[in-house]
Motif scaffolding. Structure first.
Motif, short mmCIF file in Angstrom:
data_model
loop_
_atom_site.label_atom_id
_atom_site.label_comp_id
_atom_site.label_asym_id
_atom_site.label_seq_id
_atom_site.Cartn_x
_atom_site.Cartn_y
_atom_site.Cartn_z
N ASP A 31 8.96 -23.41 -23.17
CA ASP A 31 9.93 -23.35 -22.08
C ASP A 31 9.30 -23.97 -20.82
OD1 ASP A 31 11.67 -22.03 -23.74
OD2 ASP A 31 11.10 -20.03 -23.03
N GLU A 32 10.15 -24.56 -20.02
CA GLU A 32 9.66 -25.28 -18.84
C GLU A 32 8.85 -24.38 -17.90
OE1 GLU A 32 11.43 -28.16 -15.33
OE2 GLU A 32 12.67 -27.74 -17.10
N GLU A 33 9.29 -23.09 -17.78
CA GLU A 33 8.58 -22.19 -16.86
C GLU A 33 7.20 -21.79 -17.39
OE1 GLU A 33 11.73 -19.64 -19.06
OE2 GLU A 33 11.59 -21.64 -18.16
N GLN A 34 6.92 -22.09 -18.67
CA GLN A 34 5.60 -21.82 -19.23
C GLN A 34 4.59 -22.91 -18.89
OE1 GLN A 34 7.34 -20.96 -23.42
NE2 GLN A 34 5.35 -19.93 -23.42
N ILE A 35 5.05 -24.01 -18.31
CA ILE A 35 4.17 -25.15 -18.06
C ILE A 35 4.04 -25.34 -16.54
CG2 ILE A 35 3.75 -27.59 -18.57
CD1 ILE A 35 5.99 -27.20 -20.80
N ILE A 36 2.83 -25.19 -16.04
CA ILE A 36 2.58 -25.23 -14.60
C ILE A 36 1.64 -26.38 -14.26
CG2 ILE A 36 1.69 -23.95 -12.61
CD1 ILE A 36 2.42 -21.37 -14.22
N SER A 37 2.03 -27.20 -13.30
CA SER A 37 1.22 -28.34 -12.88
C SER A 37 0.21 -27.91 -11.82
CB SER A 37 2.11 -29.44 -12.28
OG SER A 37 3.11 -29.81 -13.20
N PRO A 67 -20.95 -27.96 -4.68
CA PRO A 67 -19.96 -29.00 -5.00
C PRO A 67 -20.60 -30.22 -5.64
CG PRO A 67 -20.31 -28.86 -2.63
CD PRO A 67 -21.08 -27.75 -3.23
N VAL A 68 -19.84 -30.85 -6.56
CA VAL A 68 -20.30 -32.05 -7.28
C VAL A 68 -19.51 -33.28 -6.83
CG1 VAL A 68 -20.38 -33.14 -9.57
CG2 VAL A 68 -21.10 -30.75 -9.30
N ASP A 69 -18.18 -33.12 -6.70
CA ASP A 69 -17.29 -34.25 -6.41
C ASP A 69 -15.97 -33.66 -5.91
OD1 ASP A 69 -16.68 -37.36 -7.29
OD2 ASP A 69 -14.92 -36.10 -7.61
N ASP A 70 -15.33 -34.32 -4.95
CA ASP A 70 -14.10 -33.75 -4.38
C ASP A 70 -12.87 -33.91 -5.27
OD1 ASP A 70 -13.47 -36.44 -4.07
OD2 ASP A 70 -13.54 -36.41 -1.88
N ALA A 71 -13.03 -34.61 -6.39
CA ALA A 71 -11.93 -34.81 -7.35
C ALA A 71 -10.73 -35.50 -6.73
CB ALA A 71 -11.51 -33.47 -7.99
N ASN A 72 -10.98 -36.32 -5.73
CA ASN A 72 -9.90 -37.03 -5.05
C ASN A 72 -9.59 -38.33 -5.80
OD1 ASN A 72 -7.95 -37.68 -3.16
ND2 ASN A 72 -9.42 -38.59 -1.73
N TRP A 73 -9.20 -38.18 -7.06
CA TRP A 73 -8.82 -39.31 -7.89
C TRP A 73 -7.77 -38.86 -8.89
CZ3 TRP A 73 -11.31 -38.81 -12.93
CH2 TRP A 73 -12.42 -37.94 -12.96
N ASP A 74 -7.41 -39.70 -9.81
CA ASP A 74 -6.24 -39.47 -10.66
C ASP A 74 -6.54 -38.49 -11.79
OD1 ASP A 74 -3.69 -39.69 -11.65
OD2 ASP A 74 -4.01 -41.62 -12.65
N ILE A 75 -6.75 -37.22 -11.40
CA ILE A 75 -6.98 -36.17 -12.40
C ILE A 75 -6.22 -34.92 -12.00
CG2 ILE A 75 -9.10 -35.30 -11.28
CD1 ILE A 75 -10.18 -34.81 -14.20
N GLY A 76 -5.67 -34.24 -12.99
CA GLY A 76 -4.95 -33.00 -12.76
C GLY A 76 -5.01 -32.14 -14.00
N MET A 77 -4.27 -31.04 -13.98
CA MET A 77 -4.30 -30.13 -15.11
C MET A 77 -2.93 -29.47 -15.26
SD MET A 77 -7.23 -27.23 -15.87
CE MET A 77 -8.61 -28.37 -15.79
N LEU A 78 -2.48 -29.34 -16.48
CA LEU A 78 -1.26 -28.58 -16.78
C LEU A 78 -1.66 -27.30 -17.50
CD1 LEU A 78 0.89 -31.57 -18.03
CD2 LEU A 78 1.54 -30.08 -16.14
N PHE A 79 -1.11 -26.19 -17.05
CA PHE A 79 -1.36 -24.89 -17.67
C PHE A 79 -0.20 -24.57 -18.61
CE2 PHE A 79 -4.07 -24.87 -14.09
CZ PHE A 79 -5.04 -23.89 -14.25
N ILE A 80 -0.51 -24.31 -19.86
CA ILE A 80 0.51 -23.86 -20.81
C ILE A 80 0.32 -22.35 -20.97
CG2 ILE A 80 1.51 -24.12 -23.11
CD1 ILE A 80 0.16 -26.88 -23.26
#
Length: 323
Positions: A305-311, A164-177
């Motif tokens: 389409d909305e279902e193609q985008i996953i948070s 592990p490098v960092d717990d990523a407990n900050w304002d970062i996320g990812m959207l999958f298209i």
């Protein structure tokens, strides 16, 4: 003792592309990823003396022997460590589309390693679990851990593992298209091999990775999401450029992949923090602020389409399930 184990997918921000040692799955470069909560695999392993051969039930369907190769590799290593000879019944539920460039092998083989470790009562350390998962799928070594994770390439079976490098407990996320869920024409394994062996661009790619990795770790430490995104986007484009130089050339991109990349560039011009990355598949991942995810998703719904985008938010390390 048989227990259900869950491992989450990870998406590499500094890519792993090419092996130094095919048999041991030792890579040519270090890589760095973010484990995510949206996609995961649940697996249970039972060693059964009555079985004549290993069997895999994936999403309720018994799999043909050809699909079992990576699974048997991990199981054989467990049997060797534990001093057992029983064949195994493996039950796995994949909450990831398989072979679509969404890191299904990462979560799948990490969950298998964890479940086999439980079934054989080996009590492997996270480091040794990472080494074991690596033997099934290189990127699975990183799914043993949550948050940002670095896979140290090493030179032997002993020193090639993730941490592990960092717990990523900050304002970062990812959207999958999700532009395509079908199985891809060129597997990651075959694509890597062809690129390493034939692409004149490959040496140039390798020469830039140490700097990319150093810059990325600095950006993570500073929690500088613009810097994280910019490095990841360029690193991904460099990786995909190597495939165009392979013989014969190939690409994982589709027309919709390019629409998605252009949409992300447009979002940036509109003031959003948004950068893309892609693995060995057509689907596009958008690195962004969690605080902007809902708004960015609405903007992307103008193209898909909305279902193609996953948070997705940063995900946890491998863990046992209660039931």
């Amino acid at each position: 003792m048989s227990k259900w184990v869950r491992a989450h997918t990870n998406i590499a921000l500094i890519k792993y592309w090419g092996k130094e040692n095919e048999a041991l799955i030792i890579p040519k470069n270090n890589s760095l990823s973010l484990t995510l909560d949206a996609f995961y695999t649940d697996t249970k392993v039972t060693f059964d003396p009555s079985l004549k051969k290993d069997e895999l039930i994936l999403d309720g369907e018994k799999q043909a022997s050809g699909v079992l190769n990576k699974v048997v590799t991990v199981l054989d290593l467990i049997r060797e460590k534990a001093g057992i000879t029983d064949r195994a019944h493996v039950e796995s539920i994949n909450y990831v589309p398989t072979a679509a460039g969404l890191a299904s092998s990462a979560s799948g083989l990490a969950a298998l390693a964890g479940a086999a470790n439980e079934a054989a009562s080996l009590n492997l350390s996270p480091k040794d679990l990472s080494r074991l998962a690596r033997r099934g799928s290189g990127s699975a070594s990183r799914s043993v851990f949550g948050g940002f994770v670095e896979w140290e390439k090493g030179t032997t079976d002993e020193d090639s593992f993730a941490s592990p490098v960092d717990d990523a407990n900050w304002d970062i996320g990812m959207l999958f298209i999700i532009v395509k869920q079908a199985q891809k024409d060129v597997s990651s394994r075959d694509g890597m091999r062809r690129t390493v062996e034939t692409s004149p661009f490959y040496d140039g790619w390798l020469a830039t990775l140490d700097q990319d990795l150093s810059d990325m770790k600095e950006a993570i430490e500073e929690q500088d999401i613009e810097k994280v995104g910019a490095i990841a986007e360029r690193n991904a484009l460099k990786m995909h450029a190597t495939t165009l130089g392979a013989n014969p050339p190939f690409t994982y991109w589709t027309a919709d992949s390019m629409v998605a990349m252009d949409a992300v560039r447009t979002l940036r011009k509109q003031g959003f923090t948004a950068y893309f990355t892609m693995d060995a598949g057509p689907n596009v991942k958008v690195i962004c602020r969690q605080s902007q995810m809902a708004e960015i998703k609405l903007k992307l719904a103008e193209y898909f389409d909305e279902e193609q985008i996953i948070s997705a938010k940063p995900g946890p390390a491998i863990h046992l399930l209660e039931n």
